[in-house]
Design a protein around this motif. Sequence first.
Motif, PDB file in Angstrom:
ATOM      1  N   VAL A  22       0.801  -1.266   0.098  1.00  0.00           N
ATOM      2  CA  VAL A  22       0.008   0.048  -0.016  1.00  0.00           C
ATOM      3  C   VAL A  22       0.929   1.139   0.036  1.00  0.00           C
ATOM      4  CG1 VAL A  22      -1.876  -1.183   1.351  1.00  0.00           C
ATOM      5  CG2 VAL A  22       0.053   0.185   2.563  1.00  0.00           C
ATOM      6  N   LEU A  24       0.958   4.994   1.598  1.00  0.00           N
ATOM      7  CA  LEU A  24       0.617   5.852   2.527  1.00  0.00           C
ATOM      8  C   LEU A  24       0.829   7.402   2.352  1.00  0.00           C
ATOM      9  CD1 LEU A  24      -1.013   6.309   5.463  1.00  0.00           C
ATOM     10  CD2 LEU A  24       1.422   6.101   6.521  1.00  0.00           C
ATOM     11  N   ASP A  47       6.410  -1.835   5.147  1.00  0.00           N
ATOM     12  CA  ASP A  47       5.148  -1.983   5.304  1.00  0.00           C
ATOM     13  C   ASP A  47       4.087  -1.056   4.286  1.00  0.00           C
ATOM     14  OD1 ASP A  47       5.390  -4.091   7.197  1.00  0.00           O
ATOM     15  OD2 ASP A  47       5.302  -2.856   8.879  1.00  0.00           O
ATOM     16  N   ALA A  48       4.607   0.174   4.232  1.00  0.00           N
ATOM     17  CA  ALA A  48       3.838   1.075   3.223  1.00  0.00           C
ATOM     18  C   ALA A  48       4.829   2.136   2.736  1.00  0.00           C
ATOM     19  CB  ALA A  48       3.034   1.851   4.133  1.00  0.00           C
ATOM     20  N   VAL A  90      -3.832   4.754   1.203  1.00  0.00           N
ATOM     21  CA  VAL A  90      -4.332   5.154   2.581  1.00  0.00           C
ATOM     22  C   VAL A  90      -4.076   6.518   2.795  1.00  0.00           C
ATOM     23  CG1 VAL A  90      -4.367   4.686   5.079  1.00  0.00           C
ATOM     24  CG2 VAL A  90      -4.141   2.426   3.530  1.00  0.00           C
ATOM     25  N   LEU A 116      -8.288   2.703   0.749  1.00  0.00           N
ATOM     26  CA  LEU A 116      -8.377   1.868   2.042  1.00  0.00           C
ATOM     27  C   LEU A 116      -8.549   2.369   3.280  1.00  0.00           C
ATOM     28  CD1 LEU A 116      -5.613  -0.789   1.508  1.00  0.00           C
ATOM     29  CD2 LEU A 116      -7.766  -1.010   0.562  1.00  0.00           C
ATOM     30  N   ARG A 243      -0.688   0.671  10.977  1.00  0.00           N
ATOM     31  CA  ARG A 243      -0.544  -0.688  10.669  1.00  0.00           C
ATOM     32  C   ARG A 243      -1.538  -1.646  10.586  1.00  0.00           C
ATOM     33  NH1 ARG A 243       4.462   0.237  13.522  1.00  0.00           N
ATOM     34  NH2 ARG A 243       6.259   0.571  11.876  1.00  0.00           N
ATOM     35  N   HIS A 245      -4.745  -1.084  10.876  1.00  0.00           N
ATOM     36  CA  HIS A 245      -5.992  -0.820   9.864  1.00  0.00           C
ATOM     37  C   HIS A 245      -5.547  -1.381   8.575  1.00  0.00           C
ATOM     38  CE1 HIS A 245      -9.038   1.250   7.945  1.00  0.00           C
ATOM     39  NE2 HIS A 245      -8.170   1.530   7.142  1.00  0.00           N
ATOM     40  N   ILE A 246      -4.337  -1.358   8.242  1.00  0.00           N
ATOM     41  CA  ILE A 246      -3.905  -1.618   6.967  1.00  0.00           C
ATOM     42  C   ILE A 246      -3.960  -3.435   6.728  1.00  0.00           C
ATOM     43  CG2 ILE A 246      -1.877  -1.947   5.285  1.00  0.00           C
ATOM     44  CD1 ILE A 246      -0.994   0.652   5.901  1.00  0.00           C
ATOM     45  N   ARG A 250      -6.484  -5.275   4.338  1.00  0.00           N
ATOM     46  CA  ARG A 250      -6.217  -6.233   3.490  1.00  0.00           C
ATOM     47  C   ARG A 250      -6.670  -7.603   3.906  1.00  0.00           C
ATOM     48  NH1 ARG A 250      -0.598  -6.925   2.915  1.00  0.00           N
ATOM     49  NH2 ARG A 250      -0.936  -7.383   0.712  1.00  0.00           N
TER      50      ARG A 250
END
Length: 252
Positions: A22, A24, A47-48, A90, A116, A243, A245-246, A250
Amino acid sequence: MAELLMRSAWIRRFHPGPEAPVQLVCFPHAGGAATYYHRLSQAMSPDADVLAIQYPGRQDRLSEPCIEDIPTLADRLVDELVAWSDRPLVLFGHSMGAAVAFEVALRLEQAGSVPLGLFVSGRMAPSVYRHQRMHLATDAELVAELKTLNAANVQILADETLLRMVLPTIRSDYRAIERYHNPSAPPLHCPIVALTGDADPVADIADVELWARHTLASFRTRVFSGGHFFLDDHADAVRQEIRDHIAAVRAR
């Protein structure tokens, strides 16, 4: 195309993550700049892929005129962000940035790209209006207000040379956000997470909770201890909220 995007005047990628699932997108507060999100970018990698927004009128864009209208600012940003639609987005905005992020989310959804999630931090809902005129205050009054909201800026605001450089930008941003009100906006189809401080003088908890009216998807509020810049004292917890929420959306 990637090289062109990385040279965008509007977007800073401090820790590029082309393999991240994703992206951010982070929108600064009034008077703020993309660099405010440097630590968040570092912590969220890999992670993003964090895209920090740089508004006109600050840092390397100091010579450009500020945009003193939130919808117009959102229009310009959507033109930039459409090019990044290869991965889900996001959105995260603090204070004025929350209003900008909301308007961007509206436009993305109108273009067929539902984010998202939307994180709104330290900002009352668009359906709430408070008559504010700080953008018309004297320089001394404006500086006093800034010191009240963010004690970390006290040393910066004491530097007369730097103050003369940044105060016009801060005033322009205040003019934009104090005139912003959008009670008739259609509700979003993406989840909204509202974050706020329990002692924030400009974002009453009841007004923050009214963000629930602005989405047809899930909504939740998390209240932290602290004032308007509570997220500086709770950086780890805020990052974990993002984190979690993602991961949740997903998984669904």
